[in-house]
Scaffold this active site. Sequence first.
Site, short mmCIF file in Angstrom:
data_model
loop_
_atom_site.label_atom_id
_atom_site.label_comp_id
_atom_site.label_asym_id
_atom_site.label_seq_id
_atom_site.Cartn_x
_atom_site.Cartn_y
_atom_site.Cartn_z
CB SER A 137 -0.87 0.02 1.26
OG SER A 137 -1.39 1.32 1.50
CE1 TYR A 149 -4.47 -2.16 4.76
CE2 TYR A 149 -3.53 0.00 4.31
CZ TYR A 149 -4.05 -1.19 3.85
OH TYR A 149 -4.17 -1.43 2.50
N1 LIG Z 1 -8.68 -0.42 -1.83
C1 LIG Z 1 -7.62 0.34 -1.55
O1 LIG Z 1 -7.70 1.58 -1.51
C2 LIG Z 1 -6.29 -0.30 -1.28
C3 LIG Z 1 -5.16 0.54 -1.19
C4 LIG Z 1 -3.91 -0.02 -0.92
C5 LIG Z 1 -3.79 -1.39 -0.77
N2 LIG Z 1 -4.90 -2.18 -0.85
C6 LIG Z 1 -4.73 -3.62 -0.66
O2 LIG Z 1 -5.23 -4.32 -1.76
C7 LIG Z 1 -5.68 -5.62 -1.34
C8 LIG Z 1 -7.11 -5.85 -1.83
O3 LIG Z 1 -7.96 -4.88 -1.23
P1 LIG Z 1 -9.41 -4.53 -1.77
O4 LIG Z 1 -9.54 -3.06 -1.72
O5 LIG Z 1 -9.69 -5.26 -3.03
O6 LIG Z 1 -10.29 -5.11 -0.57
P2 LIG Z 1 -11.59 -6.04 -0.53
O7 LIG Z 1 -12.06 -5.96 0.87
O8 LIG Z 1 -12.51 -5.71 -1.63
O9 LIG Z 1 -10.99 -7.49 -0.81
C9 LIG Z 1 -10.17 -8.16 0.12
C10 LIG Z 1 -10.40 -9.65 -0.03
O10 LIG Z 1 -9.52 -10.31 0.90
C11 LIG Z 1 -10.27 -11.36 1.51
N3 LIG Z 1 -9.69 -11.70 2.81
C12 LIG Z 1 -9.70 -10.97 3.95
N4 LIG Z 1 -9.13 -11.65 4.95
C13 LIG Z 1 -8.75 -12.85 4.43
C14 LIG Z 1 -8.10 -13.99 4.97
N5 LIG Z 1 -7.75 -14.05 6.27
N6 LIG Z 1 -7.84 -15.04 4.14
C15 LIG Z 1 -8.21 -14.99 2.84
N7 LIG Z 1 -8.85 -13.95 2.29
C16 LIG Z 1 -9.10 -12.89 3.07
C17 LIG Z 1 -11.69 -10.79 1.65
O11 LIG Z 1 -12.65 -11.80 1.87
C18 LIG Z 1 -11.83 -10.07 0.31
O12 LIG Z 1 -12.36 -10.92 -0.68
C19 LIG Z 1 -5.55 -5.62 0.19
O13 LIG Z 1 -4.35 -6.25 0.55
C20 LIG Z 1 -5.50 -4.15 0.54
O14 LIG Z 1 -4.85 -3.89 1.75
C21 LIG Z 1 -6.14 -1.66 -1.10
#
Ligand SMILES: NC(=O)c1ccc[n+]([C@@H]2O[C@H](COP(=O)([O-])OP(=O)(O)OC[C@H]3O[C@@H](n4cnc5c(N)ncnc54)[C@H](O)[C@@H]3O)[C@@H](O)[C@H]2O)c1
Length: 244
Positions: A137, A149
């Site tokens: 991130s 986080y």
């Molecule tokens: N959306 C943003 O702004 C953003 C920014 C920076 C980084 N990220 C990172 O990108 C990645 C995806 O995020 P997103 O925005 O698509 O979120 P999201 O919540 O839409 O998807 C996350 C997925 O991870 C799964 N998950 C959670 N805990 C789990 C576990 N213990 N085992 C297996 N699966 C698990 C959830 O069920 C979900 O399907 C994450 O690592 C997040 O930290 C997101």
Amino acid sequence: MGRLDNKVAIVTGGASGIGEKIVDLFVSEGATVIAADINEAALEKASQKQKVHGMKLNVADDQAWADFAKEVKEKFGRIDVLVNNAGISSEKGYQDITLDDWNKMMAINGFGAFAGIKHVAPIMAEQKAGSIVNISSYTAQIGQGFNHYSASKGAVRAFSKAAATQFGRSGVRVNAVFPGIIETPMTAALTQYKELLNQLVQATPLQRLGQPDDIAKAVLFFASDDSSYVTGAELVIDGGFSAQ
Ligand SMILES: NC(=O)c1ccc[n+]([C@@H]2O[C@H](COP(=O)([O-])OP(=O)(O)OC[C@H]3O[C@@H](n4cnc5c(N)ncnc54)[C@H](O)[C@@H]3O)[C@@H](O)[C@H]2O)c1
């Protein structure tokens, strides 16, 4: 011809948001994709797509990772790509964060990706080829959130480079992607704060929030042979926010 023809790819957190988009793009580029997630209902939906195999996995569980990696290798014959994308977030400020909060965040975001490398990289090393992409991130790179986080994503940043040096000689590449704010279910709560959202867009040189597709396209580059001489690299995808 697709950029991932004949490749077997695992995408953790593949049932939602960025992960779901990566799964779709990988399939459209010819891969067979295992969408691994803890959310069984969402997985069932994902599994209805062609060439997508939904498998339940709690990334924070070391033994579950070991069993999962073995099963994928047995069922599909090889593992070419691993995207460590599963994660959780939190809005808590530093004064409210308990040790339990800290441990849960580290277990899923930190250990979850570490364990993926631990159990899948040796399989790739035996094949003498493989690509691992870790989703960190932008908060791991700038002073954007003094909380658990950011700390968990900082861990991902650190061990991505370490894993790249550890496994490079075995033909396994490890790269990391650093998304800014991307519109997904994880950030959906932000939509109620219209003023804050507007400020964030104004503060972003490219004047918009990111979309899952922006991340998926970069992950495809790292996953495919287009990046065959790239390992230990970091790519920030945040519309220029952290460049300021
Ligand atoms: N959306 C943003 O702004 C953003 C920014 C920076 C980084 N990220 C990172 O990108 C990645 C995806 O995020 P997103 O925005 O698509 O979120 P999201 O919540 O839409 O998807 C996350 C997925 O991870 C799964 N998950 C959670 N805990 C789990 C576990 N213990 N085992 C297996 N699966 C698990 C959830 O069920 C979900 O399907 C994450 O690592 C997040 O930290 C997101």
